[in-house]
Design an enzyme around this catalytic site. Structure first.
Site, PDB file in Angstrom:
ATOM      1  N   ARG A   1    -109.330 -56.797  47.020  1.00  0.00           N
ATOM      2  CA  ARG A   1    -108.428 -55.869  46.338  1.00  0.00           C
ATOM      3  C   ARG A   1    -108.519 -56.012  44.822  1.00  0.00           C
ATOM      4  NH1 ARG A   1    -103.127 -56.051  50.458  1.00  0.00           N
ATOM      5  NH2 ARG A   1    -103.960 -54.423  51.839  1.00  0.00           N
TER       6      ARG A   1
ATOM      7  N   TYR B   1    -109.926 -47.436  50.008  1.00  0.00           N
ATOM      8  CA  TYR B   1    -110.373 -48.607  50.774  1.00  0.00           C
ATOM      9  C   TYR B   1    -109.734 -49.904  50.271  1.00  0.00           C
ATOM     10  CZ  TYR B   1    -114.479 -49.094  47.498  1.00  0.00           C
ATOM     11  OH  TYR B   1    -115.336 -49.220  46.433  1.00  0.00           O
ATOM     12  N   GLU B   2    -109.765 -50.905  51.155  1.00  0.00           N
ATOM     13  CA  GLU B   2    -109.064 -52.189  50.969  1.00  0.00           C
ATOM     14  C   GLU B   2    -107.552 -52.003  50.803  1.00  0.00           C
ATOM     15  OE1 GLU B   2    -111.044 -54.173  51.852  1.00  0.00           O
ATOM     16  OE2 GLU B   2    -112.968 -53.382  51.212  1.00  0.00           O
ATOM     17  N   GLY B   3    -107.026 -50.975  51.418  1.00  0.00           N
ATOM     18  CA  GLY B   3    -105.588 -50.712  51.352  1.00  0.00           C
ATOM     19  C   GLY B   3    -105.284 -49.597  50.382  1.00  0.00           C
TER      20      GLY B   3
END
Length: 592
Positions: free
Chosen positions: A298, A436-438
């Site tokens: 992140r 992406y990645e949250g």
């Protein structure tokens, strides 16, 4: 298309003057790094980024990866670039010396990573995911897994992936269906994962997949998730790859809006006998292992937001200086950079990228400070600060990158809409960063839930107190307007935090309804804080003999612009927070 160069002056300024790289190196016993080596490392990284990676950026966008005969083939030229990357020792820069790493500070490594990501975002995703795998194995893997896999991952001989998402689960990890069955000293993995970045390629002789799966007797929900290491090729007793292919294959590639050079795979595990996997950490404790990898990724994605913004800014600046449009009273033609509205856009791009850079580097330097700290109480506070920074770095910076890359297209006018100029690629590539990645919403919920409500605002209050203290130390009249704007924004942040602490316990929907506004408010606040500190330091350096007056003055002007044009957004964020969730939740589903 403009050439790319790492913004050397600003990067070195942040490293040396804002985060104190010399002190970080001294704490880690790396005084030789502080003594000029950092500049040399960045200079060499810039050469590779501009000479080898940047020219391939357009190639990756137009050509992309392909799937043939059950194997993914990367963009032509990517493999040679990756070989040079490994030969230069770049993958091992910040890794543990015990397993072949160079052990350099994370704050320096993040500056180097900015080079790769600006030069070629799609290509850079491969080493980014490998770094996440290294972090997870280092923190949670058995000694045997560390000895077998870390040296090759750290050297870049092998690459790593993160296999979390499934078509029916998405962000809801509790719904994942991938299964793991015990089989002696290993497990058999079956299931399918989607959106796997660099899930397969031919640049290395092995790809190490980290896969979330559920055991047959696992508890329900996220408490029953385990993490497994699943190699593309199995190893022999000496830890070397064999010709035995594991039952893990890329079965399709996604067709995407951007980052075409990065193969986004659908991975299938166990279509035959089951893919052999090895447990990382404990059974049913995979979520903690996953978050080690995820949090690293992140912050890395936040850095990508900065990197693509910098690349877009450089291209817009070059075009604005070269594009002749408009006439003065004397009849002479002028370049568009002389137009006030174009200046406004360029100043926003320049000041915001500086704020983004400062925050990403400061956040990573906090990880260095946490690692070096020996006092348990102080170490816990350092960890809380790292955790607090993570959703802001990821969420705020990637959201702001959408605006910066949009402005780059706008500066180009109609030519920005034409693919041949290349600026549209940055706009398209940046779009994935908020997802992406949250997603942005996930980052905001994490910030307001785990990082604010969970500790009653303790970590955030400590950050606000530090910002307030730093502002009180800026006394030069030249920066008074900046300090005034920061004080107003601090007041907005304090009010927002208190409102949320008061309301969230009484209304279950409040946190979700206002969380993105809260995250953006704190992002603009942190950016303003670091811009103000930078300007104050620049004022001091102006008095030194031989100082680069033009650069230092530009730091001061950029801080003023940011305070005048960007910090007022904290007011609108606060007002949106005060509105709560009533109108957001008022309509029935049928009314939409």
């Amino acid at each position: 298309m403009s050439d790319y160069r790492y913004p050397y002056q600003d990067g070195i300024f942040v490293l040396n003057e804002l985060i104190g790289l010399e002190q970080i190196c001294h704490q880690a016993g790396l005084d030789d790094v502080a003594d000029g080596l950092a500049e040399a490392i960045l200079d060499e990284a810039t050469k590779m980024g501009s000479e080898q990676l940047a020219p391939l950026n357009r190639v990756g966008d137009s050509t992309g990866a392909t799937l043939k005969g059950g194997q993914v083939h990367e963009t032509p030229g990517f493999s040679d670039a990756y070989r040079h990357f490994c030969e230069g020792g770049w993958p091992s820069l910040g890794a543990d010396p015990e397993f072949g790493g160079q052990g350099l500070p994370a704050a320096l490594a993040v500056a180097v990573n900015e080079v790769w990501q600006s030069a070629n975002l799609a290509w850079s995703l491969c080493p980014l995911l490998t770094q996440g795998a290294i972090e997870s194995i280092s923190a949670h893997g058995s000694d045997q897994l560390k000895q077998q896999y870390l040296p090759k991952l750290i050297s870049g001989e092998w690459t790593g992936t993160m296999n979390l998402t499934e078509s029916d689960a998405g962000t809801d990890l509790a719904a994942l269906k991938t299964r793991a069955v015990r089989d002696g000293d290993h497990y058999r993995i079956t299931g399918q994962k989607i959106f796997i970045t660099w899930g397969d390629h031919q640049m290395t002789d092995n790809v190490v997949h980290l896969v979330l799966a559920r055991l047959p007797d696992a508890p329900a929900g996220v408490k029953g998730i385990s993490l497994f290491l699943v190699p593309k090729f199995l190893l022999d007793e000496n830890g070397n790859t064999t010709d035995q292919r594991n039952d893990a294959y890329a079965v399709s590639l996604e067709h995407k809006l951007g980052i075409h050079g990065s193969p986004t795979c659908v991975m299938s595990f166990g279509d035959n006998d089951g893919a052999i996997g090895y447990l990382i950490g404990e059974e049913n404790k995979g979520l903690a292992c996953m978050f080690t990898m995820m949090n690293d990724a992140r912050q890395g994605v936040g850095l990508q937001g900065l990197a693509i913004s910098e690349r877009a800014y450089q291209q817009a600046l070059t075009y604005a200086k070269e594009r002749i449009q408009g006439t003065l009273r004397d009849g002479s033609r002028i370049s568009i950079i002389k137009h006030p509205d174009v200046r406004r856009m360029l100043m926003q791009m320049k000041s915001c990228t500086q704020a983004m850079r400062a925050l990403t580097y400061v956040a990573k330097a906090e990880s260095d400070q946490h690692a070096a700290e020996t006092d348990p109480a102080v170490k816990a506070k350092r960890k809380a600060r790292v955790d607090l920074y993570t959703p802001i770095v990821k969420g705020w910076i990637t959201e702001l990158s959408q605006e910066i890359t949009y402005l780059a297209v706008q500066v180009h006018g109609g030519m920005g809409f034409i693919e041949e100029t290349g600026v549209a690629q940055h706009y398209r590539d940046a779009r994935i960063l908020t997802i992406y990645e949250g997603t942005t919403g996930i980052q905001a919920l994490d910030l307001i839930g785990r990082k604010t409500l969970a500790d009653g605002g303790e970590a955030l209050s400590a950050l606000i107190a530090e910002i307030n203290s730093d502002m009180s130390e800026i006394t030069d009249p030249k920066l008074q307007s900046v300090v005034t704007s920061m004080q107003e924004s601090l007041s907005n942040a304090i009010s927002a935090q208190q409102w949320i602490l008061d309301k969230a316990a009484k209304d279950a929907n409040v946190a979700g309804a206002v969380s993105v506004h809260f995250m953006m408010l704190l992002g603009y606040l942190c950016g303003g804080w670091l811009m103000a500190k930078s300007a104050n330091r620049a004022l001091s350096l102006q008095a030194e003999e031989g100082a680069d007056q033009e650069f230092l003055e530009s730091k001061i002007v950029c801080a003023r612009f940011y305070a005048e044009q960007m910090l007022p957004r904290t007011v609108s964020s606060l007002n949106a927070i005060y509105s709560g969730d009533e109108s957001t939740m008022a309509l029935s589903e049928d009314q939409f």
